[in-house]
Design an enzyme around this catalytic site. Structure first.
Site, PDB file in Angstrom:
ATOM      1  N   CYS A  20      13.873   8.302 -13.866  1.00  0.00           N
ATOM      2  CA  CYS A  20      13.616   7.850 -12.502  1.00  0.00           C
ATOM      3  C   CYS A  20      13.054   6.441 -12.581  1.00  0.00           C
ATOM      4  O   CYS A  20      12.095   6.194 -13.305  1.00  0.00           O
ATOM      5  CB  CYS A  20      12.590   8.776 -11.834  1.00  0.00           C
ATOM      6  SG  CYS A  20      11.995   8.151 -10.250  1.00  0.00           S
ATOM      7  N   GLY A  56       6.284  13.544  -7.759  1.00  0.00           N
ATOM      8  CA  GLY A  56       7.226  13.156  -8.797  1.00  0.00           C
ATOM      9  C   GLY A  56       8.064  11.971  -8.351  1.00  0.00           C
ATOM     10  O   GLY A  56       7.678  11.228  -7.450  1.00  0.00           O
ATOM     11  N   CYS A  57       9.212  11.801  -8.964  1.00  0.00           N
ATOM     12  CA  CYS A  57      10.081  10.663  -8.654  1.00  0.00           C
ATOM     13  C   CYS A  57      10.298  10.524  -7.155  1.00  0.00           C
ATOM     14  O   CYS A  57      10.717  11.457  -6.479  1.00  0.00           O
ATOM     15  CB  CYS A  57      11.422  10.841  -9.349  1.00  0.00           C
ATOM     16  SG  CYS A  57      12.561   9.464  -9.059  1.00  0.00           S
ATOM     17  N   PHE A  58      10.028   9.333  -6.633  1.00  0.00           N
ATOM     18  CA  PHE A  58      10.094   9.153  -5.181  1.00  0.00           C
ATOM     19  C   PHE A  58      11.518   9.143  -4.617  1.00  0.00           C
ATOM     20  O   PHE A  58      11.714   9.277  -3.417  1.00  0.00           O
ATOM     21  CB  PHE A  58       9.346   7.905  -4.706  1.00  0.00           C
ATOM     22  CG  PHE A  58       9.465   6.666  -5.551  1.00  0.00           C
ATOM     23  CD1 PHE A  58      10.622   6.355  -6.257  1.00  0.00           C
ATOM     24  CD2 PHE A  58       8.390   5.787  -5.646  1.00  0.00           C
ATOM     25  CE1 PHE A  58      10.717   5.206  -7.012  1.00  0.00           C
ATOM     26  CE2 PHE A  58       8.470   4.615  -6.413  1.00  0.00           C
ATOM     27  CZ  PHE A  58       9.630   4.328  -7.091  1.00  0.00           C
TER      28      PHE A  58
END
Length: 226
Positions: A20, A56-58
């Site tokens: 990410c 977590g990953c945006f």
């Protein structure tokens, strides 16, 4: 034990192959599909409220909340740290204290803060993972909910207690519930990334599953059309 080892190996390989935050090739950045959600905070905030979550990953978090009725705009960025105007690289170096975060601008007459909290804690990510989210490890991927009012804090704490009691997860929620201080928007190439780069391996193998989980868990709350 063997299954656990295989699982850890799979996560390690996935983390190595897909990440990410990797910037797309320059030629891809100019391609903007008509349905792109890329953007920053709405110019007119009249009638809108703001919620800030880190899961977590945006990329996946932004898309998941963008699809909810009543949400005007979701911006990817950083929060929870001490460094002003952090870059992605600085956050990834784990020296800023920030976590990848999304800021949600929504109409409280259409969707409630409680509904957004329900989506966050039960569908958009795994709030029981400490300082990681799937293949992404480190404090910059920690789960956090930033409240602005005492009422929001109560909502978050009550939701955590309810979800823990439901035993939806195999372990307790570890999400940080902390007062909101400052949100720093991420670089332009991160905004609307999910729809702009559907061919990205990370989107295909990691982000898509999270978005689909929200779609299946909250079908009645999705925009139509998306």
């Amino acid at each position: 034990m063997k299954n656990r080892v295989k699982s850890l190996i799979s996560l390690s390989l996935l983390s190595f192959l897909f990440a990410c935050g990797s910037q797309p090739a320059a030629e891809a950045q100019g391609q903007r599909p008509p349905r792109s959600t890329a953007g920053y905070a709405p110019a007119n905030l009249t009638g809108l409220a703001v919620a800030t979550f880190a899961g977590g990953c945006f990329w996946a978090q932004e898309e998941a909340f963008e699809e909810i009725k009543g949400v005007k705009q979701v911006v990817s960025g950083y929060a929870g740290g001490t460094k002003a105007n952090p870059t992605y690289e600085e956050v990834a170096d784990k020296t800023t204290g920030h976590t990848e975060t999304v800021q949600i601008y929504y109409d409280p007459k259409v969707v409630s803060y409680q509904k957004l909290a329900d989506i966050f804690f039960t569908a958009s990510h795994d709030p029981t993972q400490l300082n990681r989210q799937g293949p992404d490890a480190g404090p910059e991927y920690r789960s956090a909910a930033f409240y602005r009012t005492p009422e929001e804090k109560k909502t978050l704490e009550a939701t955590i207690a309810r979800v823990n009691a439901s035993k939806q997860y195999g372990s307790k929620i570890v999400t940080e519930v902390v007062p909101f201080q400052k949100f720093w928007p991420a670089e332009a190439y991160h905004q609307g990334y999910y729809r702009l780069h559907p061919e990205n391996p990370y989107i295909e193998h990691v982000s898509a599953a999270k978005v689909e989980h929200v779609q299946k868990a909250f079908p009645q709350d999705l925009k139509n059309p998306l």
